[in-house]
Design a protein around this motif. Structure first.
Motif, PDB file in Angstrom:
ATOM      1  N   GLY A 118       0.791  -1.223   0.000  1.00  0.00           N
ATOM      2  CA  GLY A 118       0.000   0.000   0.000  1.00  0.00           C
ATOM      3  C   GLY A 118       0.822   1.271   0.000  1.00  0.00           C
ATOM      4  O   GLY A 118       0.286   2.360   0.254  1.00  0.00           O
ATOM      5  N   ASP A 132      -1.866   9.977   1.373  1.00  0.00           N
ATOM      6  CA  ASP A 132      -2.701   8.865   1.800  1.00  0.00           C
ATOM      7  C   ASP A 132      -3.232   8.109   0.585  1.00  0.00           C
ATOM      8  O   ASP A 132      -3.817   8.699  -0.321  1.00  0.00           O
ATOM      9  CB  ASP A 132      -3.862   9.407   2.637  1.00  0.00           C
ATOM     10  N   THR A 133      -3.031   6.795   0.541  1.00  0.00           N
ATOM     11  CA  THR A 133      -3.516   5.982  -0.583  1.00  0.00           C
ATOM     12  C   THR A 133      -4.531   4.934  -0.118  1.00  0.00           C
ATOM     13  O   THR A 133      -4.643   3.861  -0.712  1.00  0.00           O
ATOM     14  CB  THR A 133      -2.341   5.267  -1.283  1.00  0.00           C
ATOM     15  N   THR A 134      -5.285   5.240   0.944  1.00  0.00           N
ATOM     16  CA  THR A 134      -6.151   4.229   1.545  1.00  0.00           C
ATOM     17  C   THR A 134      -7.625   4.367   1.165  1.00  0.00           C
ATOM     18  O   THR A 134      -8.443   3.578   1.625  1.00  0.00           O
ATOM     19  CB  THR A 134      -6.041   4.278   3.082  1.00  0.00           C
ATOM     20  N   TRP A 138      -8.574   4.612  -4.500  1.00  0.00           N
ATOM     21  CA  TRP A 138      -7.216   4.085  -4.572  1.00  0.00           C
ATOM     22  C   TRP A 138      -7.232   2.564  -4.542  1.00  0.00           C
ATOM     23  O   TRP A 138      -6.494   1.901  -5.282  1.00  0.00           O
ATOM     24  CB  TRP A 138      -6.372   4.612  -3.416  1.00  0.00           C
ATOM     25  N   GLU A 139      -8.051   2.000  -3.692  1.00  0.00           N
ATOM     26  CA  GLU A 139      -8.118   0.551  -3.571  1.00  0.00           C
ATOM     27  C   GLU A 139      -8.623  -0.086  -4.865  1.00  0.00           C
ATOM     28  O   GLU A 139      -8.144  -1.162  -5.267  1.00  0.00           O
ATOM     29  CB  GLU A 139      -9.023   0.157  -2.403  1.00  0.00           C
ATOM     30  N   ARG A 142      -5.696  -0.119  -7.146  1.00  0.00           N
ATOM     31  CA  ARG A 142      -4.716  -1.112  -6.711  1.00  0.00           C
ATOM     32  C   ARG A 142      -5.151  -2.520  -7.103  1.00  0.00           C
ATOM     33  O   ARG A 142      -4.362  -3.328  -7.595  1.00  0.00           O
ATOM     34  CB  ARG A 142      -4.504  -1.019  -5.190  1.00  0.00           C
ATOM     35  N   GLN A 197       2.775   8.236   4.514  1.00  0.00           N
ATOM     36  CA  GLN A 197       2.243   6.952   4.093  1.00  0.00           C
ATOM     37  C   GLN A 197       2.469   5.907   5.184  1.00  0.00           C
ATOM     38  O   GLN A 197       3.361   6.040   6.016  1.00  0.00           O
ATOM     39  CB  GLN A 197       2.887   6.497   2.781  1.00  0.00           C
ATOM     40  N   ARG A 200       0.422  -1.559   4.972  1.00  0.00           N
ATOM     41  CA  ARG A 200      -0.656  -2.445   5.386  1.00  0.00           C
ATOM     42  C   ARG A 200      -0.499  -3.752   4.631  1.00  0.00           C
ATOM     43  O   ARG A 200       0.225  -3.827   3.626  1.00  0.00           O
ATOM     44  CB  ARG A 200      -2.025  -1.825   5.086  1.00  0.00           C
ATOM     45  N   ALA A 202      -1.652  -5.666   2.127  1.00  0.00           N
ATOM     46  CA  ALA A 202      -2.540  -5.586   0.973  1.00  0.00           C
ATOM     47  C   ALA A 202      -2.390  -6.791   0.053  1.00  0.00           C
ATOM     48  O   ALA A 202      -3.046  -6.870  -0.983  1.00  0.00           O
ATOM     49  CB  ALA A 202      -2.255  -4.307   0.186  1.00  0.00           C
TER      50      ALA A 202
END
Length: 296
Positions: A118, A132-134, A138-139, A142, A197, A200, A202
């Motif tokens: 992540g 922040d890429t959460t 973003w998901e 990803r 960042q 996590r 992922a």
């Protein structure tokens, strides 16, 4: 097993077959993996490294600790991406490949770190990194990258992002032994966790992630508590002298990237498997299958 070295039982027979010239060698696919570092918040020495534990159900190295990483996407060879830091020709010289391959390998390092941890080494400009890429959007991107529905270049274009190659440094290169049916030619990189960042788990291939000091991880291997493959242990030991992530990145420029490839040789009634410059991983197996039906 006195330590945590991953050595599956089928290796013995395959090593013998290779030594006898009876095994066809599979080509090694290009790959990249990243040792993501962050500095300690207390007074302990040295940075911690982000590691994941592969699910025990995985056919290859199940239960072993490793770094985020994976194979190169061929689509990253032939489409220029937004790029900051040393040019592709500079990376080509460092990695020992052509410029298109260098771009693809660096893209794989950045993409796999995002897919599995992540963390994204990219920003809206050549001097920034996303925070922040959460979020859900973003998901979704990803997941599309993981499923290869979206190439990394398309992802960067969609987001208006520039890959920050200056946040990476090449550390070492290992090639899977020739007796393995699935082989990789893997470049290992180091990078520091960008401010803002967080990591996590992922990855669908991992059941646990940890931040751990390289010395502690290596000790866990030595005591047989943490299962690892030789490249992982070797790189952990190489990271131990450095007091910060910045020190490790600075040191990377002077490191030798000659590939490390284990080779078997016959000595008397044994086949010896040795990794160049890595004596601790040497394995000896009998040239012939022991009577009584056992492998060792």
């Amino acid at each position: 097993m006195s330590n945590g070295q991953w050595f599956p039982p089928e290796w013995s027979g395959r090593i013998r077959a290779l030594a006898r010239g009876e095994l066809s060698v599979a080509p090694a696919r290009r790959a990249a993996t990243v040792m993501l570092l962050r500095d300690a918040v207390d007074e302990s020495f040295g940075p911690s490294v982000h590691m994941l534990r592969r699910r025990t159900s995985m056919a290859f190295a199940g239960g072993a600790y490793a770094y985020p990483g994976g194979g190169v996407d061929p689509r990253d060879d032939d489409r220029l991406v937004r790029w900051a830091g040393p040019g592709r020709d500079v990376w080509a010289g460092r990695l020992g490949v052509d410029a298109a391959s260098a771009q693809a390998i660096v893209c794989a390092a950045v993409r796999e770190t995002y897919e599995e941890a992540g963390v994204l080494l990219a920003g809206e400009t050549a001097e920034t990194v996303v925070g922040d890429t959460t979020g859900d959007d973003w998901e979704a991107d990803r997941a599309a990258l993981v499923d290869r529905e979206l190439s990394f270049a398309e992802f960067l274009d969609r987001r208006g992002l520039t890959l920050r190659s200056d946040l990476l440094a090449a550390w070492t290169r290992w090639i899977t032994p020739e007796f393995e049916p699935k082989r990789y030619d893997t470049w290992f990189f180091v990078a520091a966790l960008p401010a803002g960042q967080r990591t996590r788990n992922a990855s669908t291939e991992a059941d646990r992630t940890v931040w751990i000091r390289p010395a502690d991880a290596a000790l866990g291997y030595d005591e047989g508590e943490l299962l690892m493959m030789p490249p992982t242990v070797a790189t952990l030991r190489q990271l131990q002298p450095y007091g910060s992530a910045a020190e490790a990145l600075d040191a990377a420029a002077g490191r030798d990237l000659a590939p490390v490839l284990a080779k078997p040789r016959v000595e008397g009634d044994e086949v010896v498997l040795a990794w160049p410059g890595q004596e601790e991983f040497t394995k000896r197996v009998p040239l012939r299958v022991p009577t009584g039906g056992g492998e060792r």
